[in-house]
Design an enzyme around this catalytic site. Structure first.
Site, mmCIF file in Angstrom:
data_model
loop_
_atom_site.group_PDB
_atom_site.id
_atom_site.type_symbol
_atom_site.label_atom_id
_atom_site.label_comp_id
_atom_site.label_asym_id
_atom_site.label_seq_id
_atom_site.Cartn_x
_atom_site.Cartn_y
_atom_site.Cartn_z
ATOM 1 N N GLU A 659 0.836 -1.197 0.000
ATOM 2 C CA GLU A 659 0.000 0.000 0.000
ATOM 3 C C GLU A 659 0.876 1.254 0.000
ATOM 4 O O GLU A 659 1.887 1.321 0.692
ATOM 5 C CB GLU A 659 -0.907 0.006 1.226
ATOM 6 N N SER A 660 0.447 2.209 -0.767
ATOM 7 C CA SER A 660 1.260 3.418 -0.930
ATOM 8 C C SER A 660 1.408 4.179 0.379
ATOM 9 O O SER A 660 2.474 4.743 0.673
ATOM 10 C CB SER A 660 0.624 4.327 -1.994
#
Length: 1456
Positions: A659-660
């Site tokens: 996940e960013s």
């Protein structure tokens, strides 16, 4: 100056091709002249070297020929001045020929031979004039050698001569004058020839490779002798491998003839490398194959001034780096599970690995003294070795393993993490068939592991440095598990892998066993570690001293305890992170209230954690997780580190989340920590964050197969403009980052199944970790941690060796297994692993084939021919003899084997013997001993005494007639039995029981219990006879153990006694078993009584079992039992003091009184006790008295024995007298009274006992008893009470006389005569007893009654009739006895006349009775004259002995 010390001494260590010559000056001139002539002769064969004509027709010779002729003119003038002559003067012509482009291969070869010969004449040494220049010219000329190729053979000869001369330059004593450049040039030239020889003959290939090896050995042989301080490279001097290699490549001869068409010249071809390999990774490069050699100031090698110094460390660094660079071509070749690197030419890496191995072998530990060499090994070499170790070539793997073994031996203290990585990621995985390894690779890896295990302290150092480190994997444990599993054969027969693994296991356990007793295991190992009551930070703890065992042993032991708990927490965490952290808090490995620092340390330093879970935790948006993330980033040391390297190290610790937002948080923490530690180029942490993001994106772009269009360098630089606080970063800086990422991927995938995936990023992280890891602990031969190691190894090793032993057929493998078993047994005993030892014994017993309950002659044949069974048998009993102290449940299996050997009649005749032989215990006084031989030689039953009649003999004859003759055994059977017997002798089974006194208490008790179980356990399929033989044998062993453990009899007695009691009480017929039980019990008592006074009563009480024998059994063994009891009493009478003990003994003796065979021994024993009161005691007096009476009354035997028994009874009164006197002397009055009462009671028992024998039907016995009764009644030494004296009459004397009188009236005439004599004696007893007691009893109130009874008794005997006739003897005796009594009473004043008016009843009653007996007696006692005088003197008041209230008997009532 980087020079060599002691070069002239060292060079002698290197073998020279020829013997060193020392010719005279003239001889040298002649030899040199011959060499000149040889060169000229070859040159003149070529037209080119003939005479040339100038324009004016003058003859002009070639300059090379002229130089030789000029030399010839001078050489004979030098004579004895050779060492003062510049060597260049006589070497130059030859060197010119070697360098000339115009000479052919034959001419060049002859010139090279001449130079080689000059070098070996020993005229050139370090003292020679201009030696430096001379050697430099030789090396320059040879490395720049030019010649025309006329034929392939001549070319190869010339190349060989080049190798020969270069090697001679290095081996000559003057080689100290060579500088680093020249040595590097020599090595590079030789390598070029090696490479070019691949297309030449086999001979050239072999010679060139051999020369290369010799050169490397010669160079690195000097490394240990180089002074570390003087020859270490200065920090500012940097060498470049690529430049050095390129320079040496350009220095080599060009190619004058390529494929025979482009040129007429030949040189040394460089190695060709595939175009897809980057240029900077090629080992040897050249731009042009015809480049001229130019040595001088412009050469790249001259960039470093140290390269022109006398050769030493700089040259070795360059050469070693060159060798390592040969392996770099593998770096970009993808290595995966299906990679087949055999397709790549393995010749070059094999050759390079061989050279590296030679260098390390000779340089040894000295590599560690030079930082640049050590760095090459730590980083470059081992990285390449890891890659080559994972190749598909077994040959390469074998060479790599040899190098790593040498590195471990010499440099393990400098390679702590690298060695662990190689063992774990290469050897262990290949041995487990990981990476698709072939069987050959597995075998090579296993051989390497076994070689490592053979190093004296390898396993200990693996355990100490890795298994006890919380941040390292368990190398020792993994190794032990691998060896154990690999030893298990999948299919029979054993494979080479099984045997190798077995060797490794045995090496491990034998190494531990050999260390027992060396050093100590007491530094905190044997004692249990203190359980922490609260959390104490331990993650970065260091030991105070890693050298002294008393410091580091407790430290690593405590770390191992922590690691064990930590691994349990890791397991919980990998399943559920939240519960895992809670579990660690319960173990006090994390604080009760979690803090970010402790959790960060847990993630950072704990091995085995799921990196995906760590990444998810660190990327979480939770405040606590964010705090942990920042603390986690601060645990890394990023100082002076490139950004890409720091990022690789950081991302190696966990898997970057996908996940960013999580990536954002992780990189922010990283950037902050990096900028704080390395703020050199970057303006702020934002710049670090942006650049880190850019590197992650570049890594994905370059190494993701789904991205088709890859980012270029310019794109990368363009994407990172103005990120450094609004400014651009240096282009070179970004360019280096770009190439680093492109060439070496940052792996962000999780480890596969918890196994580390080897990559360049991983290696960089490992190198970083190695800088801060704790020192490598070098272990000595002490067994400090062998206890913990054996706890890990013991179970798997026993199982593995057992399986191999089961499947093995070769005797060598079987012996190895036995050696392993013995080593494990030694360790188990030393470290008190009783369960392991029991399992080992059980396992070995199964292999003996002796647990089969069915036996026959075929069983002996099978056992004698079965090598495995015999080896297992010797092994199991060797363990029992050596380590029996620690055997518990294993005794049962061992006893089953012993019983089987006994059934096969293979045991010695006297297996069950005690420590002191019977003959030493007692003299042979005709004693009947029970059989002590083997059960097989004892008859099953012992016939009763009553079975010796006609029917018994007839039955015996029938049984003998029914026996069939046994078949004669064959030669094979005899041989097998002989082998089996020898095996049993080697087992020394008897020592187990003889030496049982040295066993520990628990082990001894288990052995005894096992014997009891074995004796009472019926064997299936066997008859009662065999069962009884087994029970007898076990009982024999049980008795032996009991006798040999007299000091610990209390430990064994309950089990022994209960077993013997069961045997005795269950036997209803005579037999070997009950015989062994009874006599064994007696033997135990005989041997133990002298030593165990506190157990005397219990031991003697046990003999009551004999009294419980069935009548038939007791009758059969009564005589032998009595003999044993006699010896027991004679030897131990002083120890027997209690009533209980004597009661048992006397009871046994009393039984024998009526037994024909046993009575003599029984009476002898009783006589021994009672004669002269030698062993009579108040505790046994009554018992002995009763026993003597039984012997006196017994009609078994002669009358004389009864008489002697009576004498014993009467003689015992002496003891009573003595005891009575002692009681009077007692200080305590109460005690004295009690003792005197007991003595009087015993005296009364004696009187009563004699009285009973006085009625014996045998006249002699009866009369002797009466006489002895009289003697005892008149004893003076005992002060009898009046009551006791009175009791002697009524229940004793009067009763005796009455019974005799009754007997006389009922007997025949013959018997009457004998009884008559007894009555006479008894009457005398009455008279003497009365007179003896008169003074005491006259004062009693019962005196008158007694006196009247005496008179009545005499009156009855006076009137006695037999068949109408009275007894004349009695009729004469009674008046006489009565007269004596009356006279005594008269004299004593008891009987005096009284006044008739007074009515004195005593006087009247007396004479009334006397008148009835003999009327004339009164006048005889009291004549008339005397009577008158007495009446005159008699006072009015008479003194009558009759008390008041006595009934006066009228004369009429007393008459009858």
């Amino acid at each position: 100056m980087n020079s060599l010390h002691g070069q002239q001494e060292i060079v002698g260590l290197v073998e020279k091709p020829y013997c060193v010559l020392n010719p005279s000056g003239g001889t040298l001139a002649c030899m040199l002249n011959s060499e000149i002539g040889a060169v000229l002769a070859v040159m003149r064969r070529n037209v080119r070297w003939g005479v040339h004509y100038a324009a004016d027709e003058e003859q002009i010779e070639h300059s090379l020929i002229i130089s030789f002729k000029e030399l010839k003119k001078q050489i004979f003038s030098w004579q004895n001045q050779w060492h003062h002559v510049d060597p260049v003067m006589y070497l130059q012509p030859f060197l010119d020929v070697i360098k000339s482009d115009e000479t052919g291969a034959p001419i060049t070869g002859v010139a090279l031979s001449s130079v080689y010969k000059i070098l070996n004449l020993d005229i050139i040494d370090s003292q020679s004039v201009n030696i430096d220049n001379a050697l430099h010219l030789i090396v320059d000329a040879v490395t720049s050698c030019r010649f025309e190729v006329t034929d392939p053979a001549s070319e190869e000869v010339a190349l060989m001569k080049i190798l020969q001369v270069l090697l001679a330059c290095m081996k000559t004593r003057a080689s100290v004058s060579l500088n680093n450049n020249h040595v590097c040039g020599i090595v590079t030239t030789c390598f070029r020839i090696v490479h070019q020889a691949s297309s030449k003959s086999e001979l050239l290939q072999r010679i060139s490779r051999h020369t290369m090896h010799e050169l490397i050995r010669c160079i690195f042989l000097h490394l240990p002798h180089i002074d570390d301080q003087r020859h270490r490279l200065q920090p500012g001097s940097q060498s470049n491998t690529e430049d050095a290699v390129a320079a040496h490549t350009q220095s080599l001869p060009g190619n004058k003839h390529v494929n025979g068409c482009h040129s007429a010249e030949s040189g040394i071809e460089p190695p060709s490398v595939s175009s897809d390999v980057p240029p900077d990774k090629v080992a040897v490069q050249t731009k042009d194959k015809t480049t001229e050699v130019v040595h001088g100031k412009n050469s790249p090698l001259c960039a470093d001034s140290s390269m022109t110094d006398p050769y030493g460390i700089p040259a070795m660094v360059e050469i070693f780096q060159f060798l390592c660079s040969l392996l770099n071509v593998m770096e970009n070749i993808d290595i995966g599970p299906r990679s087949n690197l055999i397709a790549y030419d393995e010749d070059v890496p094999l050759f390079a690995l061989g050279l590296i191995n030679s260098a390390i072998e000779l340089g040894g530990a000295s590599f560690g003294n030079h930082p640049k060499l050590l760095t090459l090994i730590q980083e470059e070499l081992l990285y390449n070795l890891m890659h080559f170790g994972l190749s598909m070539s077994p040959l390469i793997l074998s060479t790599v393993c040899s190098i790593v073994l040498n590195l471990y031996h010499h440099l393990r203290t400098k390679l702590r993490l690298q060695l662990a990585e190689f063992i774990s990621c290469v050897l262990l995985r290949i041995s487990q068939s990981k990476y698709g390894a072939s069987y050959q690779q597995q075998e090579v890896a296993m051989e390497a592991l076994v070689d490592f295990c053979r190093q004296p302290m390898f396993v200990t150092e693996m355990y100490v440095n890795y298994d006890c480190d919380i941040s390292c994997s368990n190398v020792f444990e993994d190794l032990a598990n691998l060896l154990s599993k690999s030893a298990f054969p999948v299919n029979s027969p054993l494979s080479a892998m099984n045997t190798l693994a077995l060797d490794g296991l045995i090496v491990l356990v034998q190494g531990m066993a050999e260390r027992i007793g060396h050093g100590t295991s007491g530094f905190g190992v044997s004692s249990s570690s203190r359980e922490p009551q609260d959390y104490e930070p331990f993650w970065t703890a260091k030991c105070n001293d890693y050298v002294r065992p008393d410091h580091w042993v407790p430290f690593v032991h405590s770390r191992k305890q922590i690691k064990r708990k930590l691994m349990m927490g890791v397991d919980h965490f990998n399943r559920d992170p939240k519960k895992g952290l809670e579990y660690l808090q319960e173990l006090h490995l994390l604080p009760s209230t979690l803090d970010p620092v402790s959790v960060a340390y847990f993630f950072r330093y704990t091995t085995g954690l799921d990196k995906t879970l760590i990444g998810d935790f660190l990327g979480s948006h939770d405040d606590f997780c964010i705090q942990v993330l920042h603390e986690f980033a601060r645990t890394f040391e990023f100082r002076d580190m490139n950004l890409d390297t720091a990022l690789r190290i950081f991302l190696e610790a966990f898997r970057l989340p996908g996940e960013s937002q999580k990536i954002q948080r992780v990189l922010e923490a990283f950037s902050e920590s990096y900028f704080e530690q390395s703020p050199n180029i970057l303006a702020n942490k934002d710049a670090a964050l942006l650049l880190s993001y850019s590197l992650i994106m570049l890594n994905t772009d370059q190494h993701n197969t789904q991205v088709k269009k890859k980012m270029s360098e310019d794109d990368f630089i363009r994407n990172n403009r103005k990120i450094n606080g609004g400014d651009d970063l240096p282009r070179d800086f970004l360019s280096d980052l770009y190439h680093s990422i492109c060439e070496n991927e940052i792996r962000m995938l999780p480890d596969q199944g918890g196994v580390t995936v080897f990559s360049r990023s991983h290696w960089i992280g490992l190198m970083h970790k190695a800088k801060y890891t704790s020192p490598f602990i070098v272990c000595d031969s002490g067994s400090y941690l062998d206890y913990d190691m054996f706890a890990i190894l013991s179970g798997p090793s026993v199982a593995a060796i057992s399986v191999v032993f089961d499947h093995a057929e070769q005797e060598g493998v079987l012996q190895s297994c036995i050696d392993g078993f013995l080593a494990i047994a030694k360790l188990s005993a030393s470290y008190s692993f009783g369960k392991v030892l029991d399992d080992l014994v059980v396992s070995l017993c199964k292999f003996t084939t002796l647990l089969n309950p069915f036996f026959s002659e075929k069983s002996i044949l099978s056992f004698g021919n079965d090598v495995k069974a015999r080896m297992a048998t010797v092994g199991v009993f060797t363990i029992a003899n050596s380590y029996g102290d620690h055997i518990r449940s294993g005794w049962r299996n061992m006893l089953d084997c012993i019983l089987s050997l006994q059934k096969m009649s293979l045991l010695p005749a006297r297996l069950a013997r005690d420590a002191i032989d019977d003959l030493e215990s007692y003299p042979d006084n005709g004693r009947v001993k029970p059989s002590k031989s083997s059960v097989s030689q004892v008859p099953a039953t012992v016939p009763s005494r009553k079975s010796s009649g006609i029917m018994g003999r007839f039955s015996l004859l029938l049984s003998l007639d029914a026996e069939e003759p046994a078949p004669q055994p064959s030669e094979e059977q005899l041989a097998a039995r002989q082998v089996a017997l020898q095996t049993v002798i080697n087992c020394q089974i008897d020592n187990i029981f003889v030496e049982s006194k040295f066993l520990q208490a628990d082990s001894l008790l288990q052995l005894v219990r096992a014997l009891v179980v074995a004796a009472g356990r019926p064997l299936k399929g066997n008859g009662a006879l065999e069962d009884e033989d087994t029970a007898v044998f076990c009982l024999d062993l049980l008795i032996t153990i009991t006798l040999n453990n007299r000091d610990r009899i209390t430990l064994l007695w309950q089990n022994v006694y209960e077993h013997i009691a069961n045997v005795v009480q269950s036997s209803v017929m005579p037999g070997t078993l009950v015989e062994k039980a009874v006599f064994g019990l007696l033997h135990i008592c005989q041997r133990l009584l002298p030593y165990k006074e506190n157990l005397t009563d219990e031991l003697l009480k046990s003999l009551q079992l004999v009294l419980k024998l069935d009548a038939r059994v007791a009758d059969a063994y009564c005589e032998q039992i009595t003999q044993e009891v006699m010896h027991l009493v004679k030897a131990n009478s002083m120890q027997i003091r209690s009533h209980i003990g004597w009661r048992t003994i006397i009871s046994l003796l009393s039984i024998t009184a009526r037994h024909p065979e046993a009575s003599e021994a029984g009476f002898e024993t009783l006589s021994f006790v009672m004669s002269e009161g030698a062993h009579l005691l108040p505790t046994n007096y009554v018992l002995c008295l009763n026993a003597a009476r039984q012997f006196a009354e017994s009609r078994v035997g002669q009358v004389d024995r009864s008489v002697r028994a009576l004498d014993l009874m009467a003689g015992s009164v002496v003891c009573l007298v003595r005891w009575f006197k002692q009681s009077e002397e007692a200080v305590n009055e109460e005690t004295a009274i009690k003792v005197s009462q007991d003595i009087l009671e015993m005296w009364m028992r004696l009187i009563q006992g004699l009285r009973k024998v006085c009625l014996d039907p045998r006249e002699e016995v009866r009369n002797h008893a009466i006489l002895l009764l009289q003697r005892c009644l008149v004893t003076d030494g005992i002060r009898l009470t009046t009551d006791l004296r009175l009791q002697c009459f009524d229940p004793v004397i009067f009763t005796l006389l009455d019974e005799l009188l009754e007997t006389a009236q009922q007997s025949s005439l013959k018997d009457y005569r004998s009884v008559e004599g007894s009555i006479i004696l008894s009457l005398k007893v009455l008279a003497k007893a009365f007179l003896h007691s008169l003074q005491d009893i006259s004062q009693s109130t019962s005196f008158c009654q007694l006196w009247l009874k005496v008179l009545s008794c005499m009156e009855r005997h006076m009137n006695m009739r037999f068949r109408g006739k009275r007894s004349e003897k009695i009729h004469e005796l009674v008046p006489e006895l009565l007269k004596n009594i009356l006279l005594v009473m008269k004299t004593s004043g008891l009987l005096v006349p009284s006044d008739p008016a007074e009515g004195d009843s005593f006087w009247l009653l007396t004479w009334l009775h006397v008148k009835n007996i003999t009327p004339d007696l009164r006048s005889e006692v009291f004549p008339r004259e005397e009577m008158e005088k007495l009446q005159e003197k008699q006072p009015k008041v008479g003194c009558s002995p009759l008390p008041d209230g006595n009934v006066v008997v009228s004369p009429n009532e007393t008459t009858a």
